[in-house]
Design a protein around this motif. Structure first.
Motif, mmCIF file in Angstrom:
data_model
loop_
_atom_site.group_PDB
_atom_site.id
_atom_site.type_symbol
_atom_site.label_atom_id
_atom_site.label_comp_id
_atom_site.label_asym_id
_atom_site.label_seq_id
_atom_site.Cartn_x
_atom_site.Cartn_y
_atom_site.Cartn_z
ATOM 1 N N ARG A 103 0.834 -1.199 0.000
ATOM 2 C CA ARG A 103 0.000 0.000 0.000
ATOM 3 C C ARG A 103 0.872 1.254 0.000
ATOM 4 N N GLN A 104 1.912 1.222 0.825
ATOM 5 C CA GLN A 104 2.813 2.373 0.887
ATOM 6 C C GLN A 104 3.471 2.608 -0.468
ATOM 7 N N LEU A 105 3.920 1.525 -1.091
ATOM 8 C CA LEU A 105 4.545 1.655 -2.408
ATOM 9 C C LEU A 105 3.557 2.152 -3.453
ATOM 10 N N ALA B 203 3.742 5.461 -5.673
ATOM 11 C CA ALA B 203 3.784 5.334 -7.127
ATOM 12 C C ALA B 203 2.669 6.118 -7.816
ATOM 13 N N PHE B 204 1.575 6.298 -7.129
ATOM 14 C CA PHE B 204 0.425 6.949 -7.775
ATOM 15 C C PHE B 204 0.201 8.383 -7.285
ATOM 16 N N ASP B 205 1.213 9.007 -6.795
ATOM 17 C CA ASP B 205 1.078 10.392 -6.351
ATOM 18 C C ASP B 205 0.606 11.309 -7.484
ATOM 19 N N PHE C 15 -6.745 7.930 -8.437
ATOM 20 C CA PHE C 15 -6.468 6.500 -8.563
ATOM 21 C C PHE C 15 -5.760 5.974 -7.319
ATOM 22 N N ALA C 16 -4.842 6.762 -6.798
ATOM 23 C CA ALA C 16 -4.107 6.368 -5.602
ATOM 24 C C ALA C 16 -5.050 6.227 -4.413
ATOM 25 N N ASN D 195 -9.078 0.468 -1.350
ATOM 26 C CA ASN D 195 -9.217 -0.982 -1.569
ATOM 27 C C ASN D 195 -8.297 -1.771 -0.641
ATOM 28 N N LEU D 196 -7.076 -1.317 -0.518
ATOM 29 C CA LEU D 196 -6.141 -2.007 0.369
ATOM 30 C C LEU D 196 -6.579 -1.924 1.830
ATOM 31 N N GLU D 197 -7.084 -0.785 2.235
ATOM 32 C CA GLU D 197 -7.573 -0.651 3.605
ATOM 33 C C GLU D 197 -8.734 -1.599 3.867
#
Length: 149
Positions: free
Chosen positions: A52-54, A58-60, A65-66, A72-74
């Motif tokens: 999730r951190q990555l 990556a989507f900054d 989208f980030a 979703n990850l949460e």
């Protein structure tokens, strides 16, 4: 009044102890499986947190989208925490059951020891003997009368 055979009672107790021991062993296997599954879930959760951190980094550039990916990850992490809690509750219950079974086994062993200490009292024992021959009937030898000539 007839006494229950100590051997029969001991055999029944031993059979019951054997069955309870098998149940304990199965509960221990279940507990070990749940414990290993719990460790796997913890590791998965840590990997997802790192992922999730990555993903966030990556989507900054594409913030919408980030945020969706993070959300979703949460949700996945929350679901995993819930699953972990369920596994922990089940594992704790199995551990409690195993402890209770061990207490019962100890009590049964004590009862079995009492059965081994049980005295068998028969009419033969009531005569003049200090022990009883459980192998069969008492053989009474008759004295032969000498013939007087």
């Amino acid at each position: 009044m007839r006494c229950t055979s100590p051997l029969k009672a001991a055999n029944e107790s031993m059979e019951q102890l054997k069955n309870e021991n098998e149940e304990l062993m199965q509960k221990e296997k279940d507990y070990n499986f749940l414990h290993s599954r719990l460790l796997e879930l913890h590791q998965s959760m840590e990997a997802m947190n790192e992922s999730r951190q990555l993903e966030v980094e990556a989507f900054d550039e594409n913030e919408v989208f980030a945020l969706q990916a993070v959300s979703n990850l949460e949700n996945q992490i929350k679901a995993m925490y819930k699953e972990i809690a369920e596994y922990e509750a089940t594992a704790n219950q199995k551990e409690i059951e195993a402890e209770e079974c061990m207490k019962v086994l100890k009590m049964r062993e004590h009862e079995l020891q009492k059965l081994n200490d049980c005295l068998l009292y028969t009419s033969d024992a009531a005569d003049d003997m200090q022990c009883v021959d459980l192998g069969g009937r008492r053989i009474i030898k008759k004295k032969k009368k000498e013939k007087i000539t």
